[in-house]
Design a protein around this motif. Structure first.
Motif, PDB file in Angstrom:
ATOM      1  N   GLU A 264      67.239  15.446  53.680  1.00 15.50           N
ATOM      2  CA  GLU A 264      67.059  15.472  55.128  1.00 15.50           C
ATOM      3  C   GLU A 264      68.032  16.451  55.785  1.00 15.50           C
ATOM      4  O   GLU A 264      67.672  17.173  56.721  1.00 15.50           O
ATOM      5  CB  GLU A 264      67.226  14.068  55.711  1.00 15.50           C
ATOM      6  CG  GLU A 264      66.038  13.157  55.467  1.00 15.50           C
ATOM      7  CD  GLU A 264      64.748  13.683  56.077  1.00 15.50           C
ATOM      8  OE1 GLU A 264      64.791  14.249  57.188  1.00 15.50           O
ATOM      9  OE2 GLU A 264      63.686  13.527  55.441  1.00 15.50           O
ATOM     10  N   HIS A 265      69.249  16.469  55.270  1.00 17.78           N
ATOM     11  CA  HIS A 265      70.223  17.437  55.794  1.00 17.78           C
ATOM     12  C   HIS A 265      69.759  18.862  55.493  1.00 17.78           C
ATOM     13  O   HIS A 265      69.870  19.754  56.343  1.00 17.78           O
ATOM     14  CB  HIS A 265      71.592  17.174  55.172  1.00 17.78           C
ATOM     15  CG  HIS A 265      72.693  17.990  55.765  1.00 17.78           C
ATOM     16  ND1 HIS A 265      73.022  19.250  55.304  1.00 17.78           N
ATOM     17  CD2 HIS A 265      73.524  17.744  56.802  1.00 17.78           C
ATOM     18  CE1 HIS A 265      74.017  19.745  56.022  1.00 17.78           C
ATOM     19  NE2 HIS A 265      74.349  18.856  56.935  1.00 17.78           N
ATOM     20  N   ASP A 266      69.260  19.067  54.276  1.00 24.63           N
ATOM     21  CA  ASP A 266      68.747  20.394  53.908  1.00 24.63           C
ATOM     22  C   ASP A 266      67.598  20.811  54.818  1.00 24.63           C
ATOM     23  O   ASP A 266      67.527  21.964  55.268  1.00 24.63           O
ATOM     24  CB  ASP A 266      68.270  20.399  52.451  1.00 24.63           C
ATOM     25  CG  ASP A 266      69.404  20.217  51.461  1.00 24.63           C
ATOM     26  OD1 ASP A 266      70.565  20.468  51.821  1.00 24.63           O
ATOM     27  OD2 ASP A 266      69.117  19.812  50.316  1.00 24.63           O
ATOM     28  N   LEU A 267      66.696  19.877  55.097  1.00 26.05           N
ATOM     29  CA  LEU A 267      65.563  20.193  55.975  1.00 26.05           C
ATOM     30  C   LEU A 267      66.034  20.567  57.381  1.00 26.05           C
ATOM     31  O   LEU A 267      65.472  21.460  58.013  1.00 26.05           O
ATOM     32  CB  LEU A 267      64.605  19.004  56.046  1.00 26.05           C
ATOM     33  CG  LEU A 267      63.625  18.867  54.882  1.00 26.05           C
ATOM     34  CD1 LEU A 267      62.909  17.526  54.968  1.00 26.05           C
ATOM     35  CD2 LEU A 267      62.601  20.000  54.902  1.00 26.05           C
ATOM     36  N   GLY A 268      67.069  19.881  57.846  1.00 28.06           N
ATOM     37  CA  GLY A 268      67.621  20.217  59.147  1.00 28.06           C
ATOM     38  C   GLY A 268      68.177  21.633  59.172  1.00 28.06           C
ATOM     39  O   GLY A 268      67.968  22.384  60.134  1.00 28.06           O
ATOM     40  N   ARG A 269      68.884  21.993  58.099  1.00 30.02           N
ATOM     41  CA  ARG A 269      69.451  23.349  58.024  1.00 30.02           C
ATOM     42  C   ARG A 269      68.343  24.392  57.896  1.00 30.02           C
ATOM     43  O   ARG A 269      68.409  25.466  58.509  1.00 30.02           O
ATOM     44  CB  ARG A 269      70.415  23.427  56.850  1.00 30.02           C
ATOM     45  CG  ARG A 269      71.106  24.770  56.698  1.00 30.02           C
ATOM     46  CD  ARG A 269      72.429  24.616  56.001  1.00 30.02           C
ATOM     47  NE  ARG A 269      73.402  23.950  56.855  1.00 30.02           N
ATOM     48  CZ  ARG A 269      74.579  23.489  56.421  1.00 30.02           C
ATOM     49  NH1 ARG A 269      74.921  23.618  55.156  1.00 30.02           N
ATOM     50  NH2 ARG A 269      75.421  22.904  57.257  1.00 30.02           N
ATOM     51  N   ILE A 270      67.337  24.097  57.094  1.00 28.97           N
ATOM     52  CA  ILE A 270      66.195  25.009  56.961  1.00 28.97           C
ATOM     53  C   ILE A 270      65.513  25.187  58.317  1.00 28.97           C
ATOM     54  O   ILE A 270      65.158  26.308  58.715  1.00 28.97           O
ATOM     55  CB  ILE A 270      65.201  24.486  55.908  1.00 28.97           C
ATOM     56  CG1 ILE A 270      65.805  24.628  54.507  1.00 28.97           C
ATOM     57  CG2 ILE A 270      63.871  25.233  55.995  1.00 28.97           C
ATOM     58  CD1 ILE A 270      65.016  23.916  53.422  1.00 28.97           C
TER      59      ILE A 270
ATOM     60  N   ASP B 108      68.075  30.025  46.710  1.00 22.85           N
ATOM     61  CA  ASP B 108      67.695  29.167  45.595  1.00 22.85           C
ATOM     62  C   ASP B 108      68.226  27.764  45.875  1.00 22.85           C
ATOM     63  O   ASP B 108      69.310  27.594  46.443  1.00 22.85           O
ATOM     64  CB  ASP B 108      68.334  29.745  44.318  1.00 22.85           C
ATOM     65  CG  ASP B 108      68.121  28.873  43.092  1.00 22.85           C
ATOM     66  OD1 ASP B 108      67.139  28.089  43.064  1.00 22.85           O
ATOM     67  OD2 ASP B 108      68.932  28.966  42.160  1.00 22.85           O
ATOM     68  N   ALA B 109      67.447  26.753  45.494  1.00 23.95           N
ATOM     69  CA  ALA B 109      67.876  25.355  45.597  1.00 23.95           C
ATOM     70  C   ALA B 109      68.204  24.940  47.024  1.00 23.95           C
ATOM     71  O   ALA B 109      69.092  24.126  47.255  1.00 23.95           O
ATOM     72  CB  ALA B 109      69.069  25.097  44.678  1.00 23.95           C
ATOM     73  N   ALA B 110      67.472  25.500  47.998  1.00 22.53           N
ATOM     74  CA  ALA B 110      67.686  25.106  49.386  1.00 22.53           C
ATOM     75  C   ALA B 110      67.246  23.663  49.632  1.00 22.53           C
ATOM     76  O   ALA B 110      67.717  23.026  50.557  1.00 22.53           O
ATOM     77  CB  ALA B 110      66.941  26.052  50.328  1.00 22.53           C
TER      78      ALA B 110
END
Length: 274
Positions: free
Chosen positions: A18-24, A43-45
């Motif tokens: 969820e944190h990754d999705l927010g950053r994306i 890579d690996a986002a």
């Protein structure tokens, strides 16, 4: 004349999806605001990279996602008409791959599974077995993941397949065995930049190189996202900081100009190579 803005991202991503999705989502919004037509994420986002390349711990591997995971629908919805390349760990039955997908709000445009696995990465992932370019609204694109770009044949195969742009998605760390006091003096830092420029110049194409930043386990990631023109010239870069490297160019015109006198692909002599 078709001018395109191209963005390469440098950012940190970890295990919290969820944190990754927010950053994306924030990077996609920033790319939209810049007027970009193409965004290449690291890579690996989604899920982060391995924490230890020498002795990977299976209990700490990144989460494996199937290609139809709903997370990709959320990224596509945010992307809209923006072409986005994003890296993740792909589940295929019991097998796992270091993978990348290229998509827009209209759907998936292309996929890639990392072919070249460094150090002990083969403990965590199976190897992909091919390189292929695909058409997108931003031009014909091919993808490489991390160590793939060390091998000239990887980008060359994509260029021969008509790729005008090669997206290199990385989670590339500083040297693990010969750490330098400053990242600018690091051996892997020099190689990362060298490969980006060499792959662009030798194929006379545009290279869009993203990378992770920050640290994971014992690794420091380099950042150094950049857009490289077909003469091997860096058009935009982030250095070691997080952010977007954004360049504006007419891709077809830049490639035509680079190949006007010396056209490397047209002058290949494959019958002489062993």
């Amino acid at each position: 004349m078709t001018v395109t803005r191209i963005a390469a991202a440098a950012a940190h991503f970890g295990r919290n999806l969820e944190h990754d999705l927010g950053r994306i989502g924030k990077l996609i919004a920033d790319a939209h605001a810049s007027g970009a037509g193409l965004l290449v994420l690291p890579d690996a986002a989604l899920g982060g990279y391995l924490a230890d390349l020498r002795h990977p711990d299976p209990s700490a591997f990144p989460p494996a996602l199937t290609p139809d995971d709903p997370l990709f629908e959320r990224i596509a919805a945010a992307a809209g008409d923006l072409v986005v390349c994003v890296g993740y760990c792909e589940a295929d039955g019991p097998d796992r791959y270091n993978a990348a997908v290229c998509l827009t709000g209209a759907g998936v445009l292309g996929r890639h599974r990392k072919v070249h696995l460094p150090a002990a990465e083969s403990v965590a992932y199976c190897a992909g077995d091919s390189f292929a370019a695909f058409d997108t609204p931003a031009g014909r694109i091919g993808m490489l993941i991390d160590y793939d770009k060390t091998f000239p044949e990887s980008a060359r195969t994509l260029a021969v397949d008509g790729a005008e742009i090669v997206a290199c998605l990385s989670a590339w760390p500083a040297s693990i065995t010969n750490a330098a006091p400053k990242l600018a003096q690091d051996r892997q830092s020099r190689l990362f930049d060298l490969y980006d420029c060499a792959r662009a110049a030798e194929n006379q194409i545009v290279v869009v190189s993203s990378n992770q930043t920050g640290a994971a386990g014992g690794m420091r990631f380099l950042g150094q996202a950049k857009v490289v023109g077909p003469a091997g010239n860096v058009l935009a870069r982030t250095w070691a900081k997080a952010g977007l490297a954004v360049a504006e160019l007419d891709v077809a015109l830049e490639i035509a100009n680079a190949r006007r006198v010396l056209s490397h692909l047209a002058e290949l002599r494959p019958e002489a190579y062993r």
